[in-house]
Design a protein around this motif. Structure first.
Motif, PDB file in Angstrom:
ATOM      1  N   MET A 117       0.846  -1.184   0.000  1.00 49.12           N
ATOM      2  CA  MET A 117       0.000   0.000   0.000  1.00 49.12           C
ATOM      3  C   MET A 117       0.886   1.240   0.000  1.00 49.12           C
ATOM      4  N   GLU A 118       0.660   2.155  -0.913  1.00 48.69           N
ATOM      5  CA  GLU A 118       1.491   3.367  -1.046  1.00 48.69           C
ATOM      6  C   GLU A 118       1.094   4.404   0.010  1.00 48.69           C
ATOM      7  N   ILE A 119       2.124   4.912   0.763  1.00 47.29           N
ATOM      8  CA  ILE A 119       1.871   5.923   1.806  1.00 47.29           C
ATOM      9  C   ILE A 119       1.710   7.290   1.154  1.00 47.29           C
ATOM     10  N   SER A 120       0.620   7.963   1.495  1.00 47.10           N
ATOM     11  CA  SER A 120       0.357   9.290   0.927  1.00 47.10           C
ATOM     12  C   SER A 120       1.205  10.341   1.647  1.00 47.10           C
ATOM     13  N   ARG A 121       1.949  11.148   0.914  1.00 49.14           N
ATOM     14  CA  ARG A 121       2.759  12.214   1.467  1.00 49.14           C
ATOM     15  C   ARG A 121       2.386  13.551   0.819  1.00 49.14           C
ATOM     16  N   GLU A 122       2.475  14.648   1.651  1.00 51.72           N
ATOM     17  CA  GLU A 122       2.165  15.968   1.122  1.00 51.72           C
ATOM     18  C   GLU A 122       3.304  16.436   0.218  1.00 51.72           C
ATOM     19  N   ILE A 123       2.937  16.906  -0.927  1.00 53.07           N
ATOM     20  CA  ILE A 123       3.940  17.411  -1.873  1.00 53.07           C
ATOM     21  C   ILE A 123       3.933  18.940  -1.798  1.00 53.07           C
ATOM     22  N   LEU A 124       5.114  19.530  -1.430  1.00 53.42           N
ATOM     23  CA  LEU A 124       5.238  20.976  -1.262  1.00 53.42           C
ATOM     24  C   LEU A 124       5.743  21.642  -2.521  1.00 53.42           C
ATOM     25  N   SER A 125       5.311  22.867  -2.729  1.00 53.15           N
ATOM     26  CA  SER A 125       5.902  23.681  -3.791  1.00 53.15           C
ATOM     27  C   SER A 125       7.234  24.238  -3.284  1.00 53.15           C
ATOM     28  N   VAL A 126       8.047  24.706  -4.208  1.00 55.75           N
ATOM     29  CA  VAL A 126       9.333  25.274  -3.809  1.00 55.75           C
ATOM     30  C   VAL A 126       9.125  26.488  -2.900  1.00 55.75           C
ATOM     31  N   GLY A 127       8.151  27.321  -3.250  1.00 56.92           N
ATOM     32  CA  GLY A 127       7.872  28.495  -2.428  1.00 56.92           C
ATOM     33  C   GLY A 127       7.452  28.115  -1.021  1.00 56.92           C
ATOM     34  N   ASP A 128       6.552  27.068  -0.909  1.00 55.35           N
ATOM     35  CA  ASP A 128       6.114  26.629   0.418  1.00 55.35           C
ATOM     36  C   ASP A 128       7.285  26.096   1.221  1.00 55.35           C
ATOM     37  N   LEU A 129       8.181  25.337   0.558  1.00 53.88           N
ATOM     38  CA  LEU A 129       9.344  24.801   1.262  1.00 53.88           C
ATOM     39  C   LEU A 129      10.237  25.931   1.764  1.00 53.88           C
ATOM     40  N   ASN A 130      10.478  26.921   0.895  1.00 57.50           N
ATOM     41  CA  ASN A 130      11.323  28.043   1.322  1.00 57.50           C
ATOM     42  C   ASN A 130      10.696  28.821   2.474  1.00 57.50           C
ATOM     43  N   ARG A 131       9.384  29.012   2.419  1.00 55.11           N
ATOM     44  CA  ARG A 131       8.725  29.718   3.513  1.00 55.11           C
ATOM     45  C   ARG A 131       8.791  28.917   4.810  1.00 55.11           C
ATOM     46  N   ALA A 132       8.692  27.601   4.699  1.00 62.63           N
ATOM     47  CA  ALA A 132       8.792  26.766   5.888  1.00 62.63           C
ATOM     48  C   ALA A 132      10.203  26.854   6.489  1.00 62.63           C
ATOM     49  N   ILE A 133      11.216  26.862   5.605  1.00 71.22           N
ATOM     50  CA  ILE A 133      12.596  26.996   6.085  1.00 71.22           C
ATOM     51  C   ILE A 133      12.798  28.361   6.737  1.00 71.22           C
ATOM     52  N   ALA A 134      12.278  29.421   6.089  1.00 76.85           N
ATOM     53  CA  ALA A 134      12.411  30.768   6.642  1.00 76.85           C
ATOM     54  C   ALA A 134      11.758  30.856   8.018  1.00 76.85           C
ATOM     55  N   SER A 135      10.552  30.277   8.168  1.00 77.99           N
ATOM     56  CA  SER A 135       9.867  30.301   9.452  1.00 77.99           C
ATOM     57  C   SER A 135      10.653  29.544  10.510  1.00 77.99           C
ATOM     58  N   SER A 136      11.236  28.418  10.110  1.00 78.04           N
ATOM     59  CA  SER A 136      12.025  27.624  11.051  1.00 78.04           C
ATOM     60  C   SER A 136      13.264  28.385  11.519  1.00 78.04           C
ATOM     61  N   LEU A 137      13.920  29.072  10.572  1.00 75.52           N
ATOM     62  CA  LEU A 137      15.107  29.849  10.945  1.00 75.52           C
ATOM     63  C   LEU A 137      14.753  30.979  11.904  1.00 75.52           C
ATOM     64  N   GLU A 138      13.643  31.662  11.620  1.00 71.25           N
ATOM     65  CA  GLU A 138      13.233  32.783  12.474  1.00 71.25           C
ATOM     66  C   GLU A 138      12.887  32.311  13.877  1.00 71.25           C
ATOM     67  N   GLU A 139      12.279  31.109  13.989  1.00 70.04           N
ATOM     68  CA  GLU A 139      11.946  30.580  15.307  1.00 70.04           C
ATOM     69  C   GLU A 139      13.186  30.079  16.044  1.00 70.04           C
ATOM     70  N   ARG A 140      14.143  29.538  15.289  1.00 69.60           N
ATOM     71  CA  ARG A 140      15.342  28.943  15.904  1.00 69.60           C
ATOM     72  C   ARG A 140      16.327  30.008  16.373  1.00 69.60           C
ATOM     73  N   PHE A 141      16.475  31.083  15.600  1.00 67.43           N
ATOM     74  CA  PHE A 141      17.482  32.098  15.925  1.00 67.43           C
ATOM     75  C   PHE A 141      16.799  33.408  16.309  1.00 67.43           C
ATOM     76  N   ASP A 142      17.210  33.929  17.434  1.00 65.91           N
ATOM     77  CA  ASP A 142      16.803  35.279  17.824  1.00 65.91           C
ATOM     78  C   ASP A 142      17.806  36.245  17.203  1.00 65.91           C
ATOM     79  N   ILE A 143      17.950  37.438  17.732  1.00 68.23           N
ATOM     80  CA  ILE A 143      18.945  38.383  17.230  1.00 68.23           C
ATOM     81  C   ILE A 143      20.345  37.839  17.509  1.00 68.23           C
ATOM     82  N   VAL A 144      21.194  37.804  16.490  1.00 67.89           N
ATOM     83  CA  VAL A 144      22.566  37.304  16.628  1.00 67.89           C
ATOM     84  C   VAL A 144      23.546  38.421  16.272  1.00 67.89           C
ATOM     85  N   TRP A 145      24.713  38.370  16.913  1.00 67.40           N
ATOM     86  CA  TRP A 145      25.809  39.280  16.572  1.00 67.40           C
ATOM     87  C   TRP A 145      26.799  38.529  15.705  1.00 67.40           C
TER      88      TRP A 145
END
Length: 402
Positions: free
Chosen positions: A1-29
């Motif tokens: 049985m084939e497992i259904s997976r969500e397929i992301l657009s490039v823009g959605d993937l980049n936005r998800a990465i951007a959101s993850s970076l913003e949550e992971r890092f506060d202000i850095v010097w």
């Protein structure tokens, strides 16, 4: 049985990465070298920060970079505070910079704060220690570099406000490692000569490194121990140095220091007129009081003495003498005030020029008056100030005469 997976657009993937970076890092010097710097018409800055191990794209928007105070160049070493994110359309990780300063400024500022706290604890900033600035100085001293643009502004302001007050310039370096020692020597020279009533310590604006000479501990103690009041006019209004805290009075700019130290000529004349009016009013009141007293005495004498007519004649005689004495005194005060006004006017350099004299100024190394024939040189522009204008001249021949 084939497992259904969500397929992301490039823009959605980049936005998800951007959101993850913003949550992971506060202000850095981050510190690094600026590369590929570009300032766009919009006011935004785009560049890369790099070191020997890597680089990262960076952006600093107009609202933030207007507070930097200098225009960065490729190759500059800087320190930035920034948030980490991603520019979604290109998929580039980038720093969105909040503040930017030259590398090393953080250490200088920490040293500034430590010295400020130390000297404050020692009482050098206390208001009780500071001296009053004379409202009518007989002479003004200026400690600065002869090549400083601030000197020209200060001299221009003093010439406009109080041309009758003599000026003594104590030249010194105002930037570099030797500057504090030179400024201290100038303070000691002014103290030894005792030729001025107030000292202006001035320098134009610059970076924290440019103004660092005025954050010297030994200079702070020299200013605090000066028997002559010191007015500091270092940098722009936003610049603050240790010398500003120690000085008896701090001005926002060199021009401001000149304005605080020198009274305006027209203001002096107004003060003299006000004093004259007050004297006349006091004299009039005194005469009126004495006249009333005489009237009371005359009334008492008319009832107490056997020859009231003779006593009244004496009273009139003394009243006349008193009135004449007060008139003479008032006339004397008027003549004194008029004489003082004439003396003040005679001290005006313009009056000397209007009598046919001229001033030869050497403008090559700062502006100073030529006093000796040997100071005249060929093929050098001199400025001659006359009663009705200024001319620039060069001497073709010079023949000193005894």
């Amino acid at each position: 049985m084939e497992i259904s997976r969500e397929i992301l657009s490039v823009g959605d993937l980049n936005r998800a990465i951007a959101s993850s970076l913003e949550e992971r890092f506060d202000i850095v010097w981050v510190s690094g070298e600026i590369s590929n710097f570009k300032a766009y018409d919009s006011g935004h800055w785009y560049f890369s920060l790099k070191d020997e191990e890597g680089q990262i794209r960076s952006v600093m928007f107009r609202g933030r970079n207007s507070q930097v105070g200098f225009l960065p160049q490729s190759g500059d070493l800087v320190e930035v505070s920034a948030s980490l994110g991603m520019y979604v359309p290109r998929g580039d990780i980038q720093l969105t910079i909040q503040t930017l300063r030259r590398a090393g400024m953080g250490g200088l500022y920490e040293a500034f704060l430590k010295l400020k706290a130390k000297l404050a604890k020692a009482g050098l900033f206390d208001a009780e220690r500071k001296q009053e600035i004379p409202t009518h100085p007989r002479s003004i001293g200026i400690i600065t570099s002869p090549q400083a643009a601030a000197l020209k502004d200060v001299l221009s302001t003093l010439a406009r406000r109080a041309p009758h007050i003599p000026i003594v310039i104590y030249p010194t370096l105002v930037q570099g490692t030797d500057a504090p020692r030179g400024i201290i020597a100038a303070l000691h020279a002014a103290e030894k000569e005792q030729a001025v009533d107030v000292i202006l310590l001035v320098r134009g604006g610059g970076s924290i490194e440019d103004l660092w000479a005025f954050n010297d501990e030994q200079l702070a103690y020299a200013i605090a121990q000066s028997p002559i009041p010191v007015v500091s006019g270092v940098g722009h209004e936003t610049d603050t140095t240790i010398a500003d805290f120690v000085a008896d009075l701090r001005a926002p700019t060199p021009t401001g220091a000149a304005e605080l130290a020198a009274p305006r000529k027209d203001q002096l004349l107004q003060e003299l007129a006000a004093i004259e009016q007050a004297l006349l009013q006091r004299v009039t009141q005194r005469v009126e009081r004495e006249a009333q007293t005489l009237d009371q005495l005359a009334l008492r004498l008319s009832h107490a003495l056997p020859n009231p007519e003779r006593m009244r004649e004496q009273i009139r005689h003394w009243q006349q003498r008193l009135n004449q004495a007060w008139i003479v005194r008032v006339d004397s005060w008027k003549r004194t005030q008029s004489h003082q006004q004439q003396q003040l006017e005679m001290l005006n350099p313009q009056r000397t020029l209007e009598r046919g004299y001229a001033v030869v100024l050497n403008t090559k190394e700062g502006i100073h008056a030529v006093r000796k024939p040997k100071e005249l040189c060929l093929n050098i522009d001199f400025e001659i100030r006359l009663a009705e204008g200024v001319a620039s001249v060069q001497f073709a021949t010079i023949t000193p005469e005894k």
